[in-house]
Design an enzyme around this catalytic site. Structure first.
Site, PDB file in Angstrom:
ATOM      1  N   GLU A   1       3.484  -2.978 -26.818  1.00 16.40           N
ATOM      2  CA  GLU A   1       3.442  -2.180 -28.047  1.00 16.40           C
ATOM      3  C   GLU A   1       4.500  -1.076 -28.084  1.00 16.40           C
ATOM      4  O   GLU A   1       4.877  -0.629 -29.165  1.00 16.40           O
ATOM      5  CB  GLU A   1       2.042  -1.596 -28.277  1.00 16.40           C
ATOM      6  CG  GLU A   1       1.614  -0.473 -27.333  1.00 16.40           C
ATOM      7  CD  GLU A   1       0.999  -0.954 -26.021  1.00 16.40           C
ATOM      8  OE1 GLU A   1       1.243  -2.107 -25.631  1.00 16.40           O
ATOM      9  OE2 GLU A   1       0.281  -0.154 -25.382  1.00 16.40           O
TER      10      GLU A   1
ATOM     11  N   CYS B   1      -2.627  -4.165 -20.395  1.00 10.84           N
ATOM     12  CA  CYS B   1      -2.788  -3.289 -19.230  1.00 10.84           C
ATOM     13  C   CYS B   1      -4.229  -3.355 -18.715  1.00 10.84           C
ATOM     14  O   CYS B   1      -4.608  -4.374 -18.162  1.00 10.84           O
ATOM     15  CB  CYS B   1      -2.309  -1.878 -19.544  1.00 10.84           C
ATOM     16  SG  CYS B   1      -1.734  -1.054 -18.043  1.00 10.84           S
TER      17      CYS B   1
ATOM     18  N   HIS C   1       3.035  -2.840 -21.348  1.00  8.92           N
ATOM     19  CA  HIS C   1       2.636  -2.447 -22.705  1.00  8.92           C
ATOM     20  C   HIS C   1       3.680  -2.932 -23.716  1.00  8.92           C
ATOM     21  O   HIS C   1       4.649  -2.209 -23.983  1.00  8.92           O
ATOM     22  CB  HIS C   1       2.560  -0.916 -22.808  1.00  8.92           C
ATOM     23  CG  HIS C   1       1.432  -0.310 -22.055  1.00  8.92           C
ATOM     24  ND1 HIS C   1       0.264   0.085 -22.656  1.00  8.92           N
ATOM     25  CD2 HIS C   1       1.296  -0.029 -20.736  1.00  8.92           C
ATOM     26  CE1 HIS C   1      -0.551   0.592 -21.738  1.00  8.92           C
ATOM     27  NE2 HIS C   1       0.057   0.535 -20.569  1.00  8.92           N
TER      28      HIS C   1
HETATM   29  N1  GLN Z   1      -6.301   2.085 -15.401  1.00  9.14           N
HETATM   30  C1  GLN Z   1      -5.420   0.989 -15.188  1.00  9.14           C
HETATM   31  C2  GLN Z   1      -4.374   1.290 -14.121  1.00  9.14           C
HETATM   32  O1  GLN Z   1      -4.103   2.415 -13.845  1.00  9.14           O
HETATM   33  C3  GLN Z   1      -4.777   0.519 -16.477  1.00  9.14           C
HETATM   34  C4  GLN Z   1      -3.883   1.545 -17.115  1.00  9.14           C
HETATM   35  C5  GLN Z   1      -3.585   1.253 -18.552  1.00  9.14           C
HETATM   36  O2  GLN Z   1      -4.294   0.507 -19.230  1.00  9.14           O
HETATM   37  N2  GLN Z   1      -2.535   1.862 -19.079  1.00  9.14           N
HETATM   38  O3  GLN Z   1      -3.794   0.398 -13.571  1.00  9.14           O
END
Ligand code: GLN
Length: 543
Positions: A514, A386, A512
């Site tokens: 995970e 992410c 994600h």
């Molecule tokens: N801050 C970033 C976004 O909003 C990544 C979010 C995250 O790592 N879950 O896109």
């Protein structure tokens, strides 16, 4: 489902918080599953936030995301990892959600003429929510974990709802498991049962008699202690179960089974317990976790490194992937705020792989970029999740494409190269709660990619939690400089995976992975990443 009506197991906690109610609930679920029952688990959280999505991870640890896009308590991650069931928005209920729906009903006029009160309106809503999963007719047993500690003011409506439900559903259809702490007094060398007795008294004063006591302790409990607790807390001696600290949480179901907890629960619910649970694969997994052939060192670069719970699903995914690779993954939490070009080589020395973690906001971002650069330039296996993927893109733009001010518009709105930018549908949104791109989305992987090779397929679905995206205006330039879009959303064309094919293992995922790793199905990307780390270690003699 083999029963015509579901049975209910309630799990409460007393004496102290953080005793591991989530792990006990997940362990019970796993054991009942292994005996052929279909099970689900839900968590009731007494806090007033609608969900933990807007909470700082230091408050409650990681925010877990379900397939249907709900931001939930991290215990739901344990439930899924232990049982491989998919939880939904109905598996996590907060006081905030309860009050919101009651107040909305009041505004619609559904209580016209009545004073709206905690009892019966709030408790009725809690009872409705507890039974909601039962209406799906999919589950034999529904386990409900009550967050917080018995005696807390905010837990009272939940406790009262459990009392009423036990009465209306029938005591033969419900069972109450209470988890407490048996402290050890080093000075006198004694284990103390009094806090447990008081905690049970607290429950009794609210009209609830626990059927099973799970006692968390640092030392084994002898027969005397068990008898004493049984006598003073009105439970049968076989229903006093010890939960001692174990080297891995995955051993807990085995420990519970060794003390017949599953049998005792089934017996109390009037269910047949003849067939022994099949825990062979689980035991083999625990063996591999406890006795790995080797160890590999991986850096996890993030800004919440003081609280490893903030990265719970990631660290658990590494346990699953380590077991597949017959190794222990030793995670080194590296605070990105302290990482600089000057100290990176020293800080990451000995690491066989680098993972840059998810996150929000500017703080620690430059350190994350330094970590990406170091891994990219030194051909160290790199995994960005992410925000970690977004950092990989920004770093590549700055140091390979030469766009010095490249950034995410989350960090710098005036950058001339917003290589990570707000999604179109996010532009008008100002409210913060539950408004990100959340939950499962499909992704099509490129045939020749590290990701497709790891997954063994090109068609995948993974969970998201973010507002910003790779900016497709720059895609052609990235690809000709050597960073490829290795996975895209088939409906929108959004870039979900980036890779650098000339690097030994360089993968960034906007999603994600995970959140989907379980004991039964370790996540293929983590498995492949750990494998790459082991190969790197072999070549470099790091461990
Ligand atoms: N801050 C970033 C976004 O909003 C990544 C979010 C995250 O790592 N879950 O896109």
């Amino acid at each position: 489902m083999k029963l015509s009506k579901p049975k209910y197991i309630f799990v409460t906690g007393g004496v102290a918080s953080s005793l591991g109610k989530g792990i006990i609930s997940a362990s019970i679920a796993r054991l009942l599953q292994a005996r052929g029952y279909s099970v689900t688990i839900q968590k009731l959280d007494p806090y007033i936030n609608i969900d933990p999505g807007t909470l700082n991870p230091y408050e409650h640890g990681e925010c877990y995301v379900t397939e249907d896009g709900t931001e939930t308590d991290l215990d739901l991650g344990h439930y899924e990892r232990f049982t491989s069931i998919q939880t939904t928005k109905n598996n996590n209920v907060t006081t905030g959600k309860i009050y919101k729906s009651v107040i909305e009903k009041e505004r619609r006029g559904e209580f016209l003429g009545k004073t709206v009160q905690v009892i019966p309106h709030i408790t009725d809503e809690i009872k409705r929510r507890i039974q909601l999963l039962g209406t799906t007719k999919k589950y034999d047993v529904i386990i409900t974990e009550i967050g917080g500690t018995v005696g807390d003011i905010e837990s009272l409506p939940f406790i009262e709802s459990v009392r009423q439900l036990r009465y209306t559903l029938g005591y033969q259809n419900t069972v109450l498991v209470h988890l407490t702490l048996i402290p050890y007094m080093a000075a006198s060398g004694e284990l103390k049962t009094k806090p447990t007795q008081h905690s049970v008294k607290d429950l009794l004063s609210n009209g609830l008699q626990p059927d099973v006591l799970v006692l968390r302790s640092e030392h084994p409990l002898n027969a005397d202690i068990r008898r004493k607790v049984a006598l003073f807390c009105n439970v049968t001696p076989d229903a006093v179960v010890e939960s001692i600290d174990v080297p891995t949480i995955y051993e807990v179901p085995l420990r519970m089974h060794a003390q017949h907890l599953d049998e005792v629960l089934l017996h109390k619910l009037g269910l047949e317990a003849e067939q022994e649970p099949d825990m062979a694969a689980w035991s083999a997994f625990v063996e591999r976790v406890k006795n790995p052939s080797r160890r590999v060192d991986v850096a996890l670069v993030g800004k919440y490194t003081e609280l490893p719970d903030a990265y719970k699903s990631i660290s658990e995914s590494f346990i699953h992937a380590g077991a597949v690779n017959d190794c222990k993954v030793k995670l080194h939490y590296v605070n990105s705020e302290k990482l600089t070009l000057e100290n990176v080589a020293q800080t990451l020395a000995g690491m066989s792989a680098v993972l840059v973690a998810p996150g929000f906001g500017n703080r620690g971002i430059e350190g994350k970029l330094v970590a990406v650069r170091y891994a990219r330039e030194n051909d160290i296996p790199f995994f960005g999740i992410c925000l970690g993927m977004q950092c990989a893109v920004i770093e590549f733009a700055r140091n390979v494409l030469g766009w010095e001010d490249a950034n995410s518009s989350e960090m710098e709105q005036t950058t001339t190269h917003p290589v990570i930018d707000l999604m179109e549908e996010q532009k008008g949104i100002t409210a913060k709660g539950g408004t990100m791109r959340l939950g499962g989305y499909p992704c099509l992987l490129a045939k020749q990619s590290t990701a497709a090779e790891a997954y063994g397929t090109q068609n995948i679905a993974e969970r998201h939690r973010h507002r910003y995206e790779f900016n497709n205006d720059y895609l052609a330039q990235f690809e000709s400089a050597g960073m490829k879009a290795a996975g895209t959303n088939p409906d929108t064309g959004l870039v979900e995976v980036v890779e650098i094919p000339s690097h030994r293992w360089f993968v960034g995922t906007q999603y994600h992975p995970e959140y989907r790793s379980t004991v039964a199905n370790p996540h293929p990307l983590f498995v492949s990443f750990v494998d790459a780390a082991l190969k790197y270690a072999d070549e470099h003699g790091t461990k």
